[in-house]
Every structure is written in C-alpha cells, then in structure tokens.
Design a protein around this motif. Structure first.
Motif, short mmCIF file in Angstrom:
data_model
loop_
_atom_site.label_atom_id
_atom_site.label_comp_id
_atom_site.label_asym_id
_atom_site.label_seq_id
_atom_site.Cartn_x
_atom_site.Cartn_y
_atom_site.Cartn_z
N GLN A 37 0.86 -1.19 0.00
CA GLN A 37 0.00 0.00 0.00
C GLN A 37 0.90 1.24 0.00
OE1 GLN A 37 -1.70 -2.03 3.26
NE2 GLN A 37 -3.79 -1.78 2.53
N TRP A 38 0.60 2.22 0.87
CA TRP A 38 1.42 3.43 0.90
C TRP A 38 2.41 3.42 2.06
CZ3 TRP A 38 -3.78 4.70 -0.85
CH2 TRP A 38 -3.82 5.20 -2.16
N GLY A 39 2.94 2.26 2.40
CA GLY A 39 3.91 2.16 3.49
C GLY A 39 3.24 1.91 4.83
N ASP A 40 4.06 1.58 5.83
CA ASP A 40 3.60 1.38 7.21
C ASP A 40 2.59 0.24 7.34
OD1 ASP A 40 5.20 3.56 7.88
OD2 ASP A 40 3.56 4.97 7.53
N GLU A 41 2.76 -0.77 6.53
CA GLU A 41 1.83 -1.91 6.54
C GLU A 41 2.14 -2.87 7.70
OE1 GLU A 41 3.77 -1.09 4.00
OE2 GLU A 41 2.55 -0.63 2.24
N ASN A 93 14.00 7.45 5.60
CA ASN A 93 12.59 7.83 5.53
C ASN A 93 11.73 6.68 6.06
OD1 ASN A 93 13.35 6.28 3.33
ND2 ASN A 93 12.14 7.38 1.82
N ALA A 94 12.26 5.46 6.04
CA ALA A 94 11.54 4.29 6.54
C ALA A 94 11.50 4.31 8.07
CB ALA A 94 12.23 3.01 6.07
N GLY A 95 10.43 3.76 8.62
CA GLY A 95 10.35 3.58 10.07
C GLY A 95 9.69 2.24 10.32
N TYR A 123 3.24 12.23 -5.96
CA TYR A 123 3.19 12.03 -4.51
C TYR A 123 3.75 10.66 -4.16
CZ TYR A 123 0.43 16.21 -4.86
OH TYR A 123 0.02 17.49 -5.15
N VAL A 124 5.02 10.51 -4.37
CA VAL A 124 5.70 9.22 -4.21
C VAL A 124 7.04 9.47 -3.52
CG1 VAL A 124 4.63 8.13 -6.22
CG2 VAL A 124 6.70 9.49 -6.53
N THR A 125 7.75 8.41 -3.24
CA THR A 125 9.13 8.58 -2.78
C THR A 125 10.03 8.52 -4.01
OG1 THR A 125 10.73 7.88 -1.12
CG2 THR A 125 9.54 6.11 -2.27
N VAL A 134 0.77 8.64 4.83
CA VAL A 134 1.28 9.89 5.40
C VAL A 134 1.75 10.76 4.24
CG1 VAL A 134 2.16 10.03 7.77
CG2 VAL A 134 3.16 8.38 6.21
N GLY A 135 1.64 12.04 4.39
CA GLY A 135 2.00 12.91 3.28
C GLY A 135 0.79 13.09 2.38
N PHE A 136 0.97 13.90 1.32
CA PHE A 136 -0.15 14.25 0.46
C PHE A 136 -0.29 13.26 -0.69
CE2 PHE A 136 1.53 18.20 2.36
CZ PHE A 136 0.46 18.44 3.19
N GLY A 137 -1.35 13.46 -1.49
CA GLY A 137 -1.56 12.61 -2.66
C GLY A 137 -2.89 11.90 -2.60
P1 IMO Z 1 8.05 2.70 5.68
O1 IMO Z 1 9.22 1.89 5.18
C1 IMO Z 1 5.04 5.71 4.79
C2 IMO Z 1 6.21 8.97 2.11
C3 IMO Z 1 6.27 10.37 2.73
C4 IMO Z 1 5.85 11.19 1.54
C5 IMO Z 1 6.53 10.47 0.37
C6 IMO Z 1 7.86 11.08 -0.04
O2 IMO Z 1 8.08 2.97 7.13
O3 IMO Z 1 6.77 2.10 5.19
P2 IMO Z 1 10.29 10.97 1.06
O4 IMO Z 1 10.79 11.45 2.39
O5 IMO Z 1 10.49 9.52 0.82
O6 IMO Z 1 10.80 11.80 -0.08
O7 IMO Z 1 8.69 11.25 1.10
O8 IMO Z 1 6.74 9.14 0.81
N1 IMO Z 1 7.03 7.94 2.81
C7 IMO Z 1 6.51 6.99 3.59
N2 IMO Z 1 5.24 6.78 3.99
N3 IMO Z 1 6.03 4.86 5.17
C8 IMO Z 1 7.29 5.04 4.74
O9 IMO Z 1 8.26 4.14 4.97
C9 IMO Z 1 7.59 6.18 3.96
N4 IMO Z 1 8.73 6.66 3.41
C10 IMO Z 1 8.37 7.74 2.69
O10 IMO Z 1 5.38 10.49 3.81
O11 IMO Z 1 4.47 11.10 1.35
#
Ligand code: IMO
Ligand code: GDP
Ligand code: MG
Length: 431
Positions: A13-17, A41-43, A240-242, A276-279
């Motif tokens: 999905q959009w991360g943090d799964e 950027n990952a957590g 709206y991506v990384t 998290v973040g826009f898009g």
């Molecule tokens: P994990 O690995 C959720 C999002 C940011 C922003 C977009 C671009 O924990 O799933 P960036 O700093 O990468 O240039 O930001 O990507 N983003 C994430 N959202 N989990 C993450 O990592 C993220 N890493 C970047 O919020 O929308």
C-alpha cells in the motif's frame, strides 16, 4: 542444484503496513536480512518483550542474534543517522558493529540533501509532497545526475574533498540565492565524515558477491522492502511518491540478486489503508470511523510522528500490484484493529467517467470525484487480538479473509493479529 531460499517482503500500500513486525517474525529462521532501497525515511517498528524499537536503516532482523544484517547498494545512507541508530541499539544491548555489512556502492545522504528537502517543501507550501524531510529525494537526484558521493568515496578522502566542494557549491548557490536560506558548512560535513568513516569502512563488503554465494548455499535470506509499492517512483501515485523503486525491481537493482534466486514474494497489506503525506487516497475516511481506526491502530508515523490519513482497504489499488511484483502470497496485518466494527467496507471498484480509470491512481490527473464502490462485510465483533491459531479466529473474520482472497486471486498466507512478534497466524508457509 540446491534451490535458493530467498524471500522478499514488500509493502503493497502506501507504506507502514507492518513490514518491520513481519520481517522480525520471519527472521528467527533466517541467516541474512537485507535492506535494498529507500533510506531513513523508513520507520519499521519491532515489539518484543514489551520493548519497542523503531528502525530506519538497519534491517528488521537485528533483534535475532542469528541474523547478519546487510544494507544493499540501492539504499541511500546517511552516515550520521546510521551511527545514531547503531548507538541506540547498542544501548539496548544489541551488538551491531561486527555484524552489519554495507555495500560500497550506497549513495550517501549528507546535510545538504536534508536542507534542500526541507527548503523545497517549505517553498512549495500547499503544493508540497509531504516528504519525511530526510533528504531522500535530493540524494537520489544526485545519484541519477552522476554526481553523488558513495561509501566507496570514503576510501579516497582527497578525491572525496574535491567532489564534496563541487556538489556543495551547487547546493549552497540554490539554498542561498533561490531559497534564501543559510548555506551548509563544508567543514561540518567533512568532519562528520572523517569521524564516522573508520567505523563504516570496517563494514564494507561486496554485497552482490556475498548474496550469490548465500543463494548457492541455500541459506534463508529475507529482502526487506521499504515504503510501499504505491509510493514507487514509476508505478506509484506520482508525483506524490518517494524517490526509489519500492516495487520488486528495487529489490533486484538495490542488491544485485538474480531474479532466478527469488523463491517467494510476500506482500504485506494492512486490513485498512493509511497514508502519510499528500496525494490521492480514494477510500480516505473523514468521519468517526476514520478517527476510530486511527486511534485503535495507533496510526502515527514511526519516522516523523505525523498523524496518518486513514481509510478503508482499497482492493483496486492492491490488486494492481500483484502481477508486476510477482507476489506469491499476502500477509494481512492489523486484523485486530477491525475487531469492534459492526460492518467493514472493502473497495472493489472505482466509479469513474474516464476510460483511463485503471491508471487514475498512477496519474497526476486523478479527478476529485473518483468514487469508490464498496462491498460491505459483516464485522465479527469479537477480539482477535494476539490470536495465533486459525481455529481461534471468529467465523466471520475467516469469511472476511476468504472474501479478500477471492477478490484478489491470491492466497493470504499470514494474518497478523497484534504488534508483538508472535501475534501472527501462519496459514501457509511456502518457503
Ligand atoms: P516505511 O518503510 C510511509 C512517504 C512520505 C511522503 C513520500 C515522499 O516505514 O513504510 P520521502 O521522504 O520519501 O521523499 O517522502 O513518501 N514515505 C513513507 N510513507 N512509510 C514510509 O516508509 C515512507 N517513506 C516515505 O510520507 O508522502
Ligand atoms: P512498517 O513501516 O511497514 O514496518 O510499519 P510501521 O512500523 O511504520 O507501522 C506499523 C505499526 O503497526 C507499528 O506501530 C506496529 O507495531 C503496528 N503493528 C504491526 N502489525 C500489527 C498488527 O497486526 N496489529 C496491530 N494492532 N498493530 C500492528
Ligand atoms: Mg513505517
């Protein structure tokens, strides 16, 4: 010939799964855990014995003493943040320095990348991306522009000084004259690099060569994705991506592993959706149910602490990821967060006037009124929290899982029922 036992874990999905939790769980049988792309950027959150550890750069198998953690060439690595994380883990009694392996080809994230990331986001105001402000975008830009500094440059400090001067000139010109901000100090960056480089240099090894041998010898290796596939620079909801390929391609180019040596790809999917973040986010909730899910799921960013946007599970978006990421099976996480709901919605289609609807999420042209079509599933209204055995799952929860499998056409092999390592049901372990 021996078969490789390499598996890939990708957020779909959009991360943090919940990738961190899943990788930690799977790591008890593994020998190597490899980060392949992204940066700090990952957590990734691990919870074990009441201890909560959030990892940003170090692979999520680290709590297991049997694991050798590896950071592959696709990762953009902040030496300062790496050192902070090493110290933090050492304070918890976790030994890192003689275990961690780093690719010499990792690009470095330095202070000017962070400054530029923050400056741009501020400048863009309500048109910003909502980045994590960790300098990830600028670091990948330097890589593509062929002017980035890499770990290997730490072995030639004279050469590094020259390159650093050139790059810093470009950044400081923009920071000072366009963004009207303070410039970044050359001495500060260099001193940091000199202080850290001896620690880092001891960890450097040819990662691709190591992984080739590991694959031949049938050692169980986990390739840990960061972010989620909908944040992919090519296939995600651009812009709206990384800035990396968070899809399966990023695992391959980010380590040098052969595609033939990947045995199984696990997609990690939350039972609802967050961002998290826009898009664009077609199934986003702005009502009490959204607030409830945010609260029950504790949806606050592991890296920035930002409140995550919350919505129903979007199966249209997830389904698109299955084929091109060669998913073998899915782990659904946070099933327990749905426990109290009377009814659960899943998005099975978008109502949209354009014949480009299947590209809508990936295009920047997503119309405001892309309306999700929902199927309503009865909630089980019983606790699944911490359930480890399929037989203990309420029948309605099992029906929900089977319905998701029907729609997605892929098997759900694991169900995560809580944040702790062992709170998981194994339905199918095919690796
Ligand atoms: P994990 O690995 C959720 C999002 C940011 C922003 C977009 C671009 O924990 O799933 P960036 O700093 O990468 O240039 O930001 O990507 N983003 C994430 N959202 N989990 C993450 O990592 C993220 N890493 C970047 O919020 O929308
Ligand atoms: P990652 O980036 O994919 O590793 O995910 P994060 O760690 O950023 O966010 C996932 C959050 O959900 C963390 O707080 C985890 O502790 C938590 N979590 C993971 N799996 C489960 C689960 O099955 N149930 C619940 N309630 N929480 C979970
Ligand atoms: Mg996270």
């Amino acid at each position: 010939m021996k078969m490789s036992r390499n598996i890939v874990v990708l957020g779909i999905q959009w991360g943090d799964e919940g990738k961190g939790k899943v990788v930690d769980f799977l790591s008890k049988k593994a020998k190597y855990v490899v980060r392949c792309q992204g940066g700090n950027n990952a957590g990734h959150t691990l919870i074990y014995n009441d201890k909560r550890i959030v990892l940003h750069l170090i692979p999520s198998g680290i709590l297991h003493s049997n694991i050798i953690p590896i950071i592959g060439n696709g990762v953009v690595l902040s030496p300062v943040e790496l050192l902070k994380e090493i110290f933090l883990l050492e304070k918890e009694g976790i030994n890192i320095r003689n275990r961690l392996i780093l690719s010499p080809l990792c690009q470095l994230v330095l202070e000017y990348h962070v400054e530029m990331d923050i400056a741009r986001e501020e400048f863009l105001g309500n048109k910003s991306i909502g980045t994590t402000g960790r300098g990830i975008g600028p670091a990948y830009e330097d890589k593509v522009a062929r002017r980035g500094l890499r770990i290997i440059d730490l072995f030639d400090m004279d050469g590094l000084c020259l390159k650093l001067k050139d790059i810093l000139n470009i950044y400081n010109f923009q920071l000072k004259f366009f963004y009207k901000r303070k410039s970044v100090s050359y001495d500060l960056i260099l001193n940091n690099l000199i202080n850290i480089s001896e620690i880092i240099k001891d960890m450097v090894l040819d990662v691709t060569n190591l992984l080739r041998k590991v694959s031949k010898n049938n050692l169980f290796t986990i390739f840990e994705g960061a972010q989620g596939v909908l944040l992919d620079i090519d296939y995600g909801t651009y812009p709206y991506v990384t800035s990396s390929n968070t899809t399966i391609g990023g695992i391959i180019t980010g380590t040098g592993i052969s595609i033939r040596d990947i045995k199984y790809v696990l997609g990690v999917m939350k039972a609802y959706t967050t961002r998290v973040g826009f898009g664009p986010f077609p199934t986003e909730l702005f009502d009490e149910t959204g607030e409830y899910l945010c609260h029950a799921g504790n949806e606050y960013g592991s890296t920035t602490g930002r409140k995550r946007r919350v919505g129903w599970l979007d199966l249209v978006a997830v389904k698109k990821t299955i084929y091109s990421n060669s998913l073998s099976g899915i782990c659904i996480t946070k099933l327990d967060v749905l426990d109290k709901l009377k009814e659960i919605k899943i998005c099975i289609d978008y109502r949209c006037t354009s014949n480009l609807s299947s590209y809508m999420l990936q295009s920047g042209m997503l119309p405001d009124k892309l309306e999700p079509v929902y199927e309503i599933i009865p909630g089980w209204q019983k606790s699944t929290c911490g359930t480890k055995c399929l037989n203990d799952l309420p029948l309605l929860a099992l029906n929900y899982i089977r319905r998701l499998e029907d729609i997605l056409g892929i098997s759900i092999d694991f169900i995560s029922t809580g944040p702790n390592r062992e709170e998981i049901i194994i339905l199918n372990e095919r690796f």
